[in-house]
Enzyme design. Structure first.
Site, PDB file in Angstrom:
ATOM      1  N   MET A   1       0.798  -0.953  -0.064  1.00 20.04           N
ATOM      2  CA  MET A   1      -0.248   0.098   0.071  1.00 20.04           C
ATOM      3  C   MET A   1       0.824   0.985   0.036  1.00 20.04           C
ATOM      4  SD  MET A   1      -3.270  -1.059  -0.690  1.00 20.04           S
ATOM      5  CE  MET A   1      -4.008   0.603   0.304  1.00 20.04           C
TER       6      MET A   1
ATOM      7  N   ASP B   1      10.818   3.497   5.440  1.00 22.07           N
ATOM      8  CA  ASP B   1      10.578   2.199   5.942  1.00 22.07           C
ATOM      9  C   ASP B   1      11.259   1.477   6.720  1.00 22.07           C
ATOM     10  OD1 ASP B   1      10.053  -0.815   6.036  1.00 22.07           O
ATOM     11  OD2 ASP B   1       8.764  -0.734   4.366  1.00 22.07           O
TER      12      ASP B   1
ATOM     13  N   HIS C   1      -8.768   5.208   4.516  1.00 23.14           N
ATOM     14  CA  HIS C   1      -7.881   4.747   3.608  1.00 23.14           C
ATOM     15  C   HIS C   1      -8.071   4.232   2.708  1.00 23.14           C
ATOM     16  CE1 HIS C   1     -10.152  -0.311   4.419  1.00 23.14           C
ATOM     17  NE2 HIS C   1      -8.568   0.297   3.980  1.00 23.14           N
TER      18      HIS C   1
ATOM     19  N   GLU D   1     -11.676   5.856   2.155  1.00 21.59           N
ATOM     20  CA  GLU D   1     -12.907   6.060   3.287  1.00 21.59           C
ATOM     21  C   GLU D   1     -12.343   7.349   3.889  1.00 21.59           C
ATOM     22  OE1 GLU D   1     -14.695   1.772   3.418  1.00 21.59           O
ATOM     23  OE2 GLU D   1     -13.084   2.389   4.805  1.00 21.59           O
TER      24      GLU D   1
ATOM     25  N   ASN E   1     -15.154  -3.043   4.417  1.00 23.07           N
ATOM     26  CA  ASN E   1     -14.399  -4.304   4.567  1.00 23.07           C
ATOM     27  C   ASN E   1     -15.645  -5.380   5.652  1.00 23.07           C
ATOM     28  OD1 ASN E   1     -12.223  -3.896   3.614  1.00 23.07           O
ATOM     29  ND2 ASN E   1     -11.465  -3.513   4.916  1.00 23.07           N
TER      30      ASN E   1
ATOM     31  N   LYS F   1       1.320   0.879  15.317  1.00 20.34           N
ATOM     32  CA  LYS F   1       1.294   2.577  14.623  1.00 20.34           C
ATOM     33  C   LYS F   1       1.266   3.864  15.441  1.00 20.34           C
ATOM     34  CE  LYS F   1      -1.866   0.082  10.955  1.00 20.34           C
ATOM     35  NZ  LYS F   1      -1.534   0.273  10.132  1.00 20.34           N
TER      36      LYS F   1
ATOM     37  N   SER G   1      -7.209  -0.934   8.258  1.00 18.47           N
ATOM     38  CA  SER G   1      -8.346  -1.884   7.737  1.00 18.47           C
ATOM     39  C   SER G   1      -8.742  -2.222   8.810  1.00 18.47           C
ATOM     40  CB  SER G   1      -7.553  -3.050   6.615  1.00 18.47           C
ATOM     41  OG  SER G   1      -6.723  -2.619   5.867  1.00 18.47           O
TER      42      SER G   1
ATOM     43  N   GLU H   1       0.517  -4.130  10.078  1.00 17.77           N
ATOM     44  CA  GLU H   1      -1.381  -3.393  10.982  1.00 17.77           C
ATOM     45  C   GLU H   1      -0.850  -3.787  12.455  1.00 17.77           C
ATOM     46  OE1 GLU H   1      -3.968  -2.026   9.636  1.00 17.77           O
ATOM     47  OE2 GLU H   1      -5.576  -3.114  10.019  1.00 17.77           O
TER      48      GLU H   1
HETATM   49  P1  NAD Z   1       2.968  -4.302   4.027  1.00 21.75           P
HETATM   50  O1  NAD Z   1       3.337  -5.736   5.137  1.00 21.75           O
HETATM   51  O2  NAD Z   1       2.792  -4.575   2.197  1.00 21.75           O
HETATM   52  O3  NAD Z   1       3.623  -3.733   4.428  1.00 21.75           O
HETATM   53  C1  NAD Z   1       4.493  -2.614   5.225  1.00 21.75           C
HETATM   54  C2  NAD Z   1       5.178  -2.345   5.339  1.00 21.75           C
HETATM   55  O4  NAD Z   1       5.704  -1.529   6.388  1.00 21.75           O
HETATM   56  C3  NAD Z   1       6.993  -2.734   5.410  1.00 21.75           C
HETATM   57  O5  NAD Z   1       7.650  -3.505   4.551  1.00 21.75           O
HETATM   58  C4  NAD Z   1       7.747  -3.168   6.625  1.00 21.75           C
HETATM   59  O6  NAD Z   1       9.148  -3.304   6.544  1.00 21.75           O
HETATM   60  C5  NAD Z   1       7.382  -1.657   7.062  1.00 21.75           C
HETATM   61  N1  NAD Z   1       7.415  -1.132   8.313  1.00 21.75           N
HETATM   62  C6  NAD Z   1       7.077  -1.762   9.578  1.00 21.75           C
HETATM   63  N2  NAD Z   1       6.834  -0.627  10.518  1.00 21.75           N
HETATM   64  C7  NAD Z   1       7.297  -0.493  10.009  1.00 21.75           C
HETATM   65  C8  NAD Z   1       7.605   1.564  10.489  1.00 21.75           C
HETATM   66  N3  NAD Z   1       8.138   1.627  11.762  1.00 21.75           N
HETATM   67  N4  NAD Z   1       8.486   2.527   9.941  1.00 21.75           N
HETATM   68  C9  NAD Z   1       8.378   2.330   8.218  1.00 21.75           C
HETATM   69  N5  NAD Z   1       7.858   1.221   8.119  1.00 21.75           N
HETATM   70  C10 NAD Z   1       7.650   0.149   8.362  1.00 21.75           C
HETATM   71  O7  NAD Z   1       1.700  -4.230   4.070  1.00 21.75           O
HETATM   72  P2  NAD Z   1       0.914  -3.473   3.309  1.00 21.75           P
HETATM   73  O8  NAD Z   1      -0.585  -4.214   2.693  1.00 21.75           O
HETATM   74  O9  NAD Z   1       0.891  -2.379   2.622  1.00 21.75           O
HETATM   75  O10 NAD Z   1      -0.698  -2.606   4.356  1.00 21.75           O
HETATM   76  C11 NAD Z   1      -0.184  -1.468   5.083  1.00 21.75           C
HETATM   77  C12 NAD Z   1      -1.205  -1.480   5.822  1.00 21.75           C
HETATM   78  O11 NAD Z   1      -2.242  -0.822   4.708  1.00 21.75           O
HETATM   79  C13 NAD Z   1      -1.554  -2.286   6.802  1.00 21.75           C
HETATM   80  O12 NAD Z   1      -2.320  -1.251   7.941  1.00 21.75           O
HETATM   81  C14 NAD Z   1      -3.291  -2.654   6.441  1.00 21.75           C
HETATM   82  O13 NAD Z   1      -4.489  -2.601   6.728  1.00 21.75           O
HETATM   83  C15 NAD Z   1      -3.399  -1.429   5.117  1.00 21.75           C
HETATM   84  N6  NAD Z   1      -4.284  -2.063   3.743  1.00 21.75           N
HETATM   85  C16 NAD Z   1      -4.039  -3.054   3.818  1.00 21.75           C
HETATM   86  C17 NAD Z   1      -4.444  -3.614   2.014  1.00 21.75           C
HETATM   87  C18 NAD Z   1      -4.034  -5.046   1.399  1.00 21.75           C
HETATM   88  O14 NAD Z   1      -5.070  -4.634   0.549  1.00 21.75           O
HETATM   89  N7  NAD Z   1      -3.201  -5.588   1.425  1.00 21.75           N
HETATM   90  C19 NAD Z   1      -5.669  -2.360   1.874  1.00 21.75           C
HETATM   91  C20 NAD Z   1      -5.761  -1.258   2.529  1.00 21.75           C
HETATM   92  C21 NAD Z   1      -4.959  -0.904   3.665  1.00 21.75           C
END
Ligand code: NAD
Length: 721
Positions: free
Chosen positions: A330, A349, A459, A471, A509, A413, A438, A408
């Site tokens: 994301m 990251d 979102h 959202e 969701n 966070k 999410s 998540e």
């Molecule tokens: P992901 O696992 O692909 O990416 C998360 C990244 O965050 C990782 O690269 C991780 O190394 C990094 N990270 C962790 N701690 C960190 C920090 N302190 N500082 C900086 N980076 C850090 O996850 P994603 O699918 O991209 O999801 C990210 C967020 O978006 C989550 O909250 C998820 O619920 C939400 N989300 C996901 C989707 C989906 O379809 N995957 C859709 C909407 C929202």
């Protein structure tokens, strides 16, 4: 003060006339009924005059030529009495006006700078020549079928004659709205490009260069021309188009087959019959509820979130720099989006390798766009340079907006956002802080911040670049200015913001929860996985529930399901089969587009969780569809009663844009209204008698049914905090 006429005529001493479309106070010029009347009077005057050597059609609006029919007017007609015959009459009258334009003796040139869509392109097609300003602002197309109608001002007749049958069908049947000036030149839709700095001067020079004789423009390749020149060749093209339309419209959308019929009526034998058919067919489209739904959704999508902006005194400040925390799926998508709109962004990251992975993901999107010629290579390189990879806090201090998209986990966070808050300069406006969570309540994250008034949920949906919905989720302390800034940012990013209350699962969701669970329960009963997906695709979903689960990721979906069950589990029933799915084993096999659910794995799981119950192999598609869709509709009513969004029509918009919920229905609430809320309650009761409490109708459905109310029209007011 008298308002300016929508169309005006200027004839210069050199005998060149300009027909000028005035810029309205808001938005691009459109073909209102009033504008068409004024246009007709001007054309009659021009036909009478003998002193005009050439005619230019120009727009006074920056960034737009003519954006087509006025959709507000259209929506009123569609929801008024007898929309079919009103639209047919308007189309026939408009065709008459454009026939006068076509018959003017002096050469006519449409000067296209900016959006030239729908009726706007039909006006241009009735001119003898078209020139277009080069550059990214110019877009041409006939998007009518996307709104459930078809080009009714001669577009189905003239476009095939200008660019050839195959290419015209490609534009009309796909409802394309994004032909660039360069592409239009290549296919012969426009005669020449003019400089974007002064298109009118360019058009005048074009006019001065014109020699008598038929216009010279690009023609289709020889093979296509030969094919289109013979009756069997044409028949083949029409057959192929009809098959593609049947495959894609699935009998749910009346407009594409009717648009095809309109083209066919006039292509072989040009003359009035084709135009009459076109007017008759656009009238037929207008009489369908699908047209009404698609036009309403479109209008809603453009005004969504306005309520937050209107509460402010002026436009909210624009973000100049941004930061994204997390360079995963994301985060990289969001960073790319920000950069694509010219906003420099620091992407952070935890390790160089992970940031590099995020940069590579953004670069992949850019390469794909370059391949499809949506983005010139140089612009792509500039876009990527706007994303600054980081593993430290540098760059965070300059950002006016920080979007968190890390793992998540609530503690992670809280910590990441508090750090971002701390990195901001002590003076000046504090940055807008947003989380892309999410499932975690906004209030829980907000509790760790010093300025929770500047924090909210934003979102996005996966894939970020394609999904239009965002959202916007205020927490209990979020200030109205912060909501307005988030809405304005979402719009600037080309997205549609819908304001949603801070409830578990937010909106999309939460509604998908019982829908997916029902799919799992159907599998447990023995439904064939392929049939299950097909049943919901037949209903008009972009993919079946198992494909969706595969896309979202089993692990992510299970996490979300756990949160949702915690909140609403008293009413819901969990699917054991989904709970047992192994996130590391792919659910689908094969390539995208030809993917099929992995039957063997699912069957083994079914046998395990069904504990010896014999499978029902004969589950009809209709039952599968009813159960999944009604589970979602019922939850929509619960969510509305909770004040999750301001109105049922907001909910519909969010579900169509966030999940692709069968657009022909207008969304879950409009779907329920069309069936009749009394009938929905009865159908749910029948299902509850067979399958248990999860189908017990939401009280709001019964209340509204008793009052003769509508679910789409139900407006609990502002989303509750
Ligand atoms: P992901 O696992 O692909 O990416 C998360 C990244 O965050 C990782 O690269 C991780 O190394 C990094 N990270 C962790 N701690 C960190 C920090 N302190 N500082 C900086 N980076 C850090 O996850 P994603 O699918 O991209 O999801 C990210 C967020 O978006 C989550 O909250 C998820 O619920 C939400 N989300 C996901 C989707 C989906 O379809 N995957 C859709 C909407 C929202």
């Amino acid at each position: 003060m008298a308002s300016r006429p929508p169309v005006a005529l200027d004839v210069g001493p050199d005998g060149i006339a300009e027909i000028r479309f005035a810029a309205p106070a808001k938005g691009p010029p459109t073909l209102t009924v009033e504008a068409m009347g004024a246009f007709r009077r001007i054309l009659s005057e021009l036909a009478r005059r003998g002193d005009v050597r050439g005619v230019l059609l120009v727009s006074e609006a920056p960034g737009a030529f003519l954006a087509g029919a006025d959709l507000k007017e259209m929506a009123e007609i569609l929801s008024g009495p007898d929309p079919g015959s009103r639209v047919r009459t308007l189309a026939a009258e408009g065709q008459g006006v454009l026939l006068e334009l076509e018959r003017l003796a002096p050469p006519t040139v449409a000067v296209i700078a900016g959006a030239c869509l729908g009726g706007g392109l039909e006006v241009a097609l009735a001119c003898r020549h078209r020139v277009a300003a080069s550059g990214p602002l110019t877009r041409l197309g006939l998007p009518e079928v996307k709104l459930g109608i078809l080009p009714g001002l001669g577009g189905t007749q003239r476009l095939p004659r200008v660019v050839g049958l195959s290419r015209a069908l490609g534009v009309i049947l796909a409802g394309r709205d994004n032909l660039s000036a360069e592409e239009a030149l290549r296919i012969g839709l426009v005669d020449a490009l003019v400089p974007v700095e002064d298109p009118v001067a360019g058009a005048r020079a074009f006019l001065a260069r014109l020699r008598p004789g038929p216009p010279r423009r690009a023609r289709p390749p020889l093979l296509l021309r030969l094919l289109e020149a013979t009756p069997p060749g044409r028949a083949w093209i029409f057959r192929r188009a009809a098959a593609a339309v049947a495959r894609e419209a699935r009998g749910l959308y009346p407009a594409p087959p009717k648009a095809l019929a309109a083209v066919r009526a006039g292509f072989a034998t040009p003359g009035p019959r084709g135009y009459e058919e076109e007017a008759r067919l656009v009238g037929e489209c207008a009489a369908t509820p699908v047209a009404h739904h698609l036009v309403s959704l479109f209008l809603r999508s453009r005004s969504s979130g306005n309520e937050a902006l209107e509460r402010m005194e002026g436009p909210p400040p624009e973000a100049r720099e941004a930061a994204v925390l997390g360079a995963g799926l994301m985060g990289s998508g969001i960073a790319h989006l920000l950069a694509s709109r010219g906003i420099p962004v620091a992407m952070r990251d935890v390790s160089p390798a992970l940031v590099a992975k995020g940069m590579a993901a953004a670069a992949r999107i850019v390469r794909e766009d370059a391949r499809r010629r949506r983005l010139p290579r140089r612009d792509g390189e500039a876009l990527l340079r706007r994303i600054r990879p980081r593993t430290d806090l540098l760059g965070l201090g300059r950002a006016d907006v920080v979007i968190e998209a890390i793992v998540e986990e609530v503690e992670a966070k809280r910590k990441a956002l508090a750090e971002a808050e701390g990195a901001a300069p002590a003076r000046g406006r504090p940055p807008l802080l947003a989380t892309n969570t999410s499932t975690i309540p906004i209030r829980e994250i907000a509790a760790a911040l010093r300025r929770p008034g500047r924090f909210l949920g934003l979102h996005f949906f996966h894939p970020v670049r394609r999904m239009l919905l965002v959202e916007v989720i205020p927490g209990p302390a979020t200030e109205p200015e912060a909501v307005a800034e988030a809405v304005a940012l979402a719009r600037r990013l080309g997205k549609v913001p819908v304001i949603v209350a801070d409830r578990p699962g937010f909106l999309v969701n939460r509604l998908l929860g019982p829908y997916m669970a029902e799919a799992g329960l159907l599998l447990e009963e023995g439904a064939d996985p392929g049939e299950l997906d097909a049943a919901l695709r037949d209903f008009g979903m972009p993919m079946g529930p198992l494909e969706l689960l595969h896309e979202v990721g089993v692990g992510t979906a299970k996490k979300a399901a756990a949160v949702l069950l915690g909140a609403y589990g008293e009413r819901w029933e969990a699917s054991k089969l989904l709970a047992e799915l192994d996130p590391t084993v792919p659910l689908m096999k094969g390539e995208r587009g030809r993917r099929r659910p992995d039957r063997a794995t699912l069957e083994a799981l079914r046998a395990r969780v069904a504990a010896g119950k014999p499978p029902r192999r004969d589950l009809p598609r209709l039952e599968m569809r009813e159960r999944c869709v009604l589970a979602l509709v019922n939850e929509a009513a619960h969510a509305l009663a909770d004040g999750i969004v301001a109105s049922g029509s907001d909910l519909d918009l969010a579900m169509v844009l966030g999940t692709g919920f069968a657009p022909w229905t207008g969304g879950p609430c409009a779907f329920a209204d069309a069936r009749g809320l009394g009938a929905v309650v009865r159908d749910l009761e029948t299902l509850a008698a067979r399958h248990g409490r999860r189908f017990r109708p939401a009280p709001l459905l019964g209340d509204l049914a008793a009052k003769g109310g509508s679910l789409a029209g139900f407006a609990p007011g502002r989303p509750s905090r």
